[in-house]
Design a protein around this motif. Structure first.
Motif, short mmCIF file in Angstrom:
data_model
loop_
_atom_site.label_atom_id
_atom_site.label_comp_id
_atom_site.label_asym_id
_atom_site.label_seq_id
_atom_site.Cartn_x
_atom_site.Cartn_y
_atom_site.Cartn_z
N ARG A 1 0.84 -1.21 0.00
CA ARG A 1 0.00 0.00 0.00
C ARG A 1 0.87 1.25 0.00
NH1 ARG A 1 -3.41 3.89 1.77
NH2 ARG A 1 -5.63 3.49 1.40
N LYS A 2 1.94 1.21 0.78
CA LYS A 2 2.84 2.38 0.81
C LYS A 2 3.51 2.57 -0.55
CE LYS A 2 6.63 4.58 3.30
NZ LYS A 2 7.28 5.03 2.07
N GLN A 3 3.89 1.44 -1.19
CA GLN A 3 4.47 1.54 -2.53
C GLN A 3 3.48 2.19 -3.49
OE1 GLN A 3 5.43 -2.53 -3.40
NE2 GLN A 3 7.49 -2.42 -2.51
N LEU A 4 2.22 1.76 -3.40
CA LEU A 4 1.19 2.33 -4.27
C LEU A 4 0.97 3.81 -3.96
CD1 LEU A 4 -1.34 -0.63 -4.22
CD2 LEU A 4 0.04 0.10 -6.17
N ASP A 5 0.93 4.15 -2.66
CA ASP A 5 0.79 5.55 -2.27
C ASP A 5 1.93 6.39 -2.84
OD1 ASP A 5 -1.58 5.31 -0.88
OD2 ASP A 5 -0.63 4.99 1.06
N ASP A 6 3.16 5.86 -2.71
CA ASP A 6 4.33 6.59 -3.20
C ASP A 6 4.27 6.74 -4.72
OD1 ASP A 6 5.25 6.80 -0.63
OD2 ASP A 6 6.66 5.10 -0.78
N ASN B 1 -7.30 0.03 -3.95
CA ASN B 1 -8.63 -0.31 -3.45
C ASN B 1 -8.75 -1.82 -3.18
OD1 ASN B 1 -9.46 2.36 -3.60
ND2 ASN B 1 -10.37 2.13 -5.64
N GLU B 2 -8.11 -2.60 -4.04
CA GLU B 2 -8.13 -4.05 -3.85
C GLU B 2 -7.33 -4.44 -2.61
OE1 GLU B 2 -8.90 -7.96 -4.12
OE2 GLU B 2 -9.87 -6.33 -5.22
N VAL B 3 -6.19 -3.78 -2.38
CA VAL B 3 -5.39 -4.04 -1.18
C VAL B 3 -6.19 -3.72 0.08
CG1 VAL B 3 -3.39 -3.22 0.15
CG2 VAL B 3 -3.15 -3.74 -2.29
N GLN C 1 -10.82 7.63 1.56
CA GLN C 1 -9.82 7.85 0.52
C GLN C 1 -10.31 7.33 -0.84
OE1 GLN C 1 -5.91 5.84 0.74
NE2 GLN C 1 -5.03 7.86 0.39
N LYS C 2 -11.04 6.22 -0.81
CA LYS C 2 -11.59 5.70 -2.06
C LYS C 2 -12.55 6.70 -2.68
CE LYS C 2 -13.91 1.65 -4.01
NZ LYS C 2 -14.50 0.32 -3.71
N GLU C 3 -13.39 7.32 -1.84
CA GLU C 3 -14.33 8.33 -2.34
C GLU C 3 -13.58 9.54 -2.88
OE1 GLU C 3 -16.79 9.07 1.01
OE2 GLU C 3 -17.94 7.21 0.83
N VAL C 4 -12.55 9.96 -2.11
CA VAL C 4 -11.75 11.12 -2.55
C VAL C 4 -11.03 10.79 -3.86
CG1 VAL C 4 -9.72 12.52 -1.99
CG2 VAL C 4 -11.44 12.10 -0.24
N GLY C 5 -10.51 9.56 -3.98
CA GLY C 5 -9.84 9.15 -5.21
C GLY C 5 -10.76 9.19 -6.41
N THR C 6 -12.00 8.76 -6.21
CA THR C 6 -12.97 8.80 -7.30
C THR C 6 -13.26 10.24 -7.72
OG1 THR C 6 -14.01 6.75 -6.53
CG2 THR C 6 -15.31 8.16 -7.99
N ASN D 1 -10.18 -0.28 17.52
CA ASN D 1 -10.53 1.11 17.17
C ASN D 1 -9.68 1.61 16.01
OD1 ASN D 1 -12.47 1.24 19.20
ND2 ASN D 1 -11.06 2.12 20.71
N GLU D 2 -8.38 1.28 16.06
CA GLU D 2 -7.49 1.74 14.99
C GLU D 2 -7.86 1.07 13.66
OE1 GLU D 2 -5.78 4.20 15.27
OE2 GLU D 2 -4.72 4.35 17.16
N LYS D 3 -8.19 -0.22 13.74
CA LYS D 3 -8.58 -0.93 12.51
C LYS D 3 -9.87 -0.35 11.93
CE LYS D 3 -6.41 -5.33 13.72
NZ LYS D 3 -6.64 -6.73 14.16
N ASN D 4 -10.83 -0.03 12.81
CA ASN D 4 -12.06 0.60 12.34
C ASN D 4 -11.78 1.98 11.74
OD1 ASN D 4 -13.67 -1.57 13.09
ND2 ASN D 4 -14.10 -0.75 15.13
N ALA D 5 -10.84 2.69 12.40
CA ALA D 5 -10.48 4.02 11.89
C ALA D 5 -9.82 3.90 10.51
CB ALA D 5 -9.53 4.72 12.86
N ILE D 6 -8.95 2.88 10.36
CA ILE D 6 -8.32 2.66 9.06
C ILE D 6 -9.36 2.33 8.00
CG2 ILE D 6 -6.86 1.04 7.76
CD1 ILE D 6 -5.02 0.90 10.15
N LYS D 7 -10.31 1.50 8.37
CA LYS D 7 -11.37 1.15 7.42
C LYS D 7 -12.14 2.39 6.97
CE LYS D 7 -15.32 -1.97 6.86
NZ LYS D 7 -16.16 -3.01 7.50
N ASP D 8 -12.44 3.27 7.94
CA ASP D 8 -13.15 4.51 7.59
C ASP D 8 -12.28 5.40 6.70
OD1 ASP D 8 -15.31 3.70 9.08
OD2 ASP D 8 -14.76 4.83 10.88
#
Length: 470
Positions: free
Chosen positions: A85-90, A294-296, A363-368, A351-358
C-alpha cells in the motif's frame, strides 16, 4: 464576463486541494498501521509475562514462542499489505507530482503559443494594410471577386440543369420504340438497315414523333457537358487570378517574416498536443494504481483472508483463554492489571482498525472525485477554455459547480455541459473588411485578404487559432 484563464486557475486549485487531501489520508492510514503494530507487540509481551505466573516453565516458554511465532506470521502478512500500500501511495504521489510538472509545462507552452498567435496577428495586420494600398493587388482581387461570383452562379445553374436533364432523359429512355430508333441511328447518315426495315422504322418514327423528340434528347445529352466545360474554363480563370494573388501575398509574408512565425507556432502546437497526451497517459496509469490500492484495502482481499486463517488455526488452542481464566481466579492484582492491559490493547487495535477502514473508504471516495476532477480539467484544456480568447458568462460559477460535484450534486457530465453552455470565444481580431467570396480549386489559394492570407494559416485550434491551420 469571466476569463477562461481565471476559471482554469480555480479548477487547478481544486485539483491540487483534493490531491493534498488524498495524500493526507494516506499518511493518516500509515500512522494508524504503525500504532496497531506497536499495540500488537506490547500485547504479545503482556501475554508472555502473564504466562509465567501460572504455567510451568516449559509451558510458559512454549506460549511465548507460539505467540511470537503467530504474531510474527500475521504481522508479516500485514506488513506485506502495508508495504504494498505504501508503494502504491508513493507511486501515486510520484504520479501526481509528475502530472503537476507536466501540467505546468503545458501551461508554459500554451502561453508561448498565445504569444506567437499575437505576433502572427500583428504581422497579418501589417500584410493586410500593405495589400490594401497595393493597387495592382486590389485590381486583381476585384477581378477574382467578379469571376468567382460568375463561377458560383454557373455552378448552381449546372447542378440544376443536370438534375433536370437526368429526370427528362429517364422519360425518353423508358420509351422502348424511341430508344430502338436511337440505337439504329435513325435519320442520320449512319442509319442501319435495308430498304424494308428503313420503311418500317419511318412508320415507328412517325408514331413517336421522333424528329422533334430526338432534338430535345440530343440537347439533354450534350448540354450538361458543354456547361461543365464552361465551368471548368471559368474555374481555370479564377485559379489563374488566385495564383497571382498568392504570389503577391507570399512576397508580403516573406517581407514581414510570417513563414518563420508560422513554423514556430506549428512546433509549439505539436508540443502542446504531445504534452496533453502525456497527461492523459499519466492519468490512465494513476487509475490503475488506485484500483490496485482499493483491492489491497478490500476487507475480503488476499491479505485479510491469509491472516485470518493463521489466527483461526492458532486460537483453536486454549492456552490464552486459560491464562485469562487463571488471572481472574487469583487475588493477585498484578496479573489482573496485565489482563486489563491486554483487553485495553485489543480495544485500541480494534478502534485503529475501524479508523483505518473509515479512512480507506474516505480515501476511495476522494480518489474517485479526484479522478473526475482530472477528467474535467482535461476536458477544459482540450477545448482550449484556458486560452486568451476564452470567456464565460458572468453568471458562470465554477467554484459552485466544483463544490456541487464534490458533494455529489453534479456529475462530471453536468459540469462539462455547464462549461460548454456558458462559454464562448471572443471574436478573432480582423484587420481588413475584405472577405473573399470565391472558392478556388485545390491548387489555388486557401484564402486571402482579411486575416486569412493563403500563406498565413493558423495554429492550434479553438481559442489558440484564427482558423485554418497548423
Amino acid at each position: 464576463m469571466t476569463s477562461g484563464k481565471q476559471v482554469y486557475k480555480n479548477l487547478k486549485a481544486k485539483v491540487e486541494e483534493v490531491e493534498n487531501e488524498n495524500t493526507t489520508l494516506s499518511a493518516k492510514i500509515r500512522n494508524k498501521q504503525a500504532a496497531i503494530r506497536k499495540y500488537s507487540e506490547e500485547q504479545e509481551n503482556c501475554y508472555a509475562e502473564l504466562s509465567t505466573f501460572y504455567l510451568p516453565a516449559i509451558d510458559a516458554e512454549n506460549v511465548k514462542n507460539t505467540l511470537h511465532e503467530v504474531r510474527g506470521e500475521v504481522q508479516r502478512i500485514f506488513d506485506r499489505k502495508n508495504q504494498r500500500r505504501k508503494q502504491l501511495d508513493d507511486l501515486m504521489l510520484d504520479s501526481d507530482n509528475m502530472r503537476n510538472k507536466t501540467r505546468n509545462k503545458l501551461d508554459e507552452t500554451t502561453a508561448e503559443l498565445e504569444d506567437v498567435v499575437k505576433k502572427r496577428n500583428k504581422i497579418q495586420k501589417q500584410i493586410s494594410d500593405e495589400l490594401s494600398q497595393d493597387n495592382i493587388y486590389q485590381t486583381i482581387k476585384n477581378e477574382a471577386d467578379q469571376a468567382q461570383e460568375r463561377l458560383n452562379q454557373n455552378k448552381k445553374r449546372s447542378e440544376i440543369f443536370d438534375k433536370d436533364a437526368q429526370e427528362k432523359l429517364a422519360v425518353y429512355e423508358s420509351n422502348g420504340l424511341f430508344m430502338y430508333l436511337v440505337r439504329r441511328k435513325f435519320g442520320t447518315s449512319e442509319q442501319v438497315g435495308n430498304k424494308l426495315t428503313r420503311m418500317l422504322d419511318s412508320k415507328v418514327a412517325e408514331r413517336v414523333n421522333f424528329g422533334e423528340n430526338v432534338k430535345s434528347y440530343s440537347f439533354l445529352k450534350e448540354m450538361p457537358k458543354m456547361i461543365k466545360d464552361e465551368v471548368d474554363r471559368q474555374q481555370s480563370s479564377v485559379d489563374e487570378l488566385v495564383n497571382k494573388l498568392d504570389s503577391v501575398e507570399k512576397k508580403a509574408a516573406d517581407k514581414y517574416g510570417l513563414p518563420s512565425v508560422i513554423e514556430e507556432g506549428t512546433i509549439l502546437a505539436k508540443t502542446r498536443s504531445d504534452i496533453s497526451q502525456t497527461i492523459e497517459q499519466i492519468d490512465t496509469a494513476y487509475k490503475k494504481l488506485e484500483s490496485e490500492r482499493n483491492e489491497v484495502d478490500n476487507a475480503k482481499g488476499q491479505y485479510h483472508v491469509e491472516a485470518l486463517d493463521k489466527l483461526k488455526r492458532y486460537l483453536k488452542g486454549e492456552s490464552i483463554e486459560e491464562l485469562k481464566a487463571k488471572a481472574r481466579a487469583t487475588p493477585n492484582a498484578r496479573d489482573d492489571g496485565i489482563v486489563d492491559r491486554i483487553a485495553y490493547l485489543s480495544a485500541e487495535m480494534k478502534n485503529e482498525k475501524n479508523a483505518i477502514k473509515d479512512l480507506e473508504t474516505q480515501q476511495k471516495e476522494v480518489g474517485t472525485k479526484l479522478s473526475g476532477l482530472k477528467d474535467i480539467e482535461r476536458t477544459f484544456r482540450n477545448k482550449d477554455y484556458e486560452s486568451e480568447r476564452s470567456v464565460f458568462k458572468s453568471s458562470f460559477d465554477m467554484d459552485d459547480l466544483l463544490t456541487g460535484y464534490m458533494l455529489g450534486r453534479y456529475s462530471t457530465s453536468d459540469v462539462s455541459s455547464s462549461m460548454q453552455r456558458d462559454h464562448h470565444f471572443k471574436p478573432v481580431e480582423t484587420y481588413s473588411s475584405y472577405t473573399p467570396s470565391y472558392t478556388p480549386s485545390s491548387h489555388g489559394s486557401s484564402g486571402w485578404g482579411g486575416s486569412s492570407h493563403s500563406s498565413v494559416g493558423g495554429f492550434g485550434g479553438g481559442g489558440h487559432s484564427t482558423g485554418g491551420g497548423f
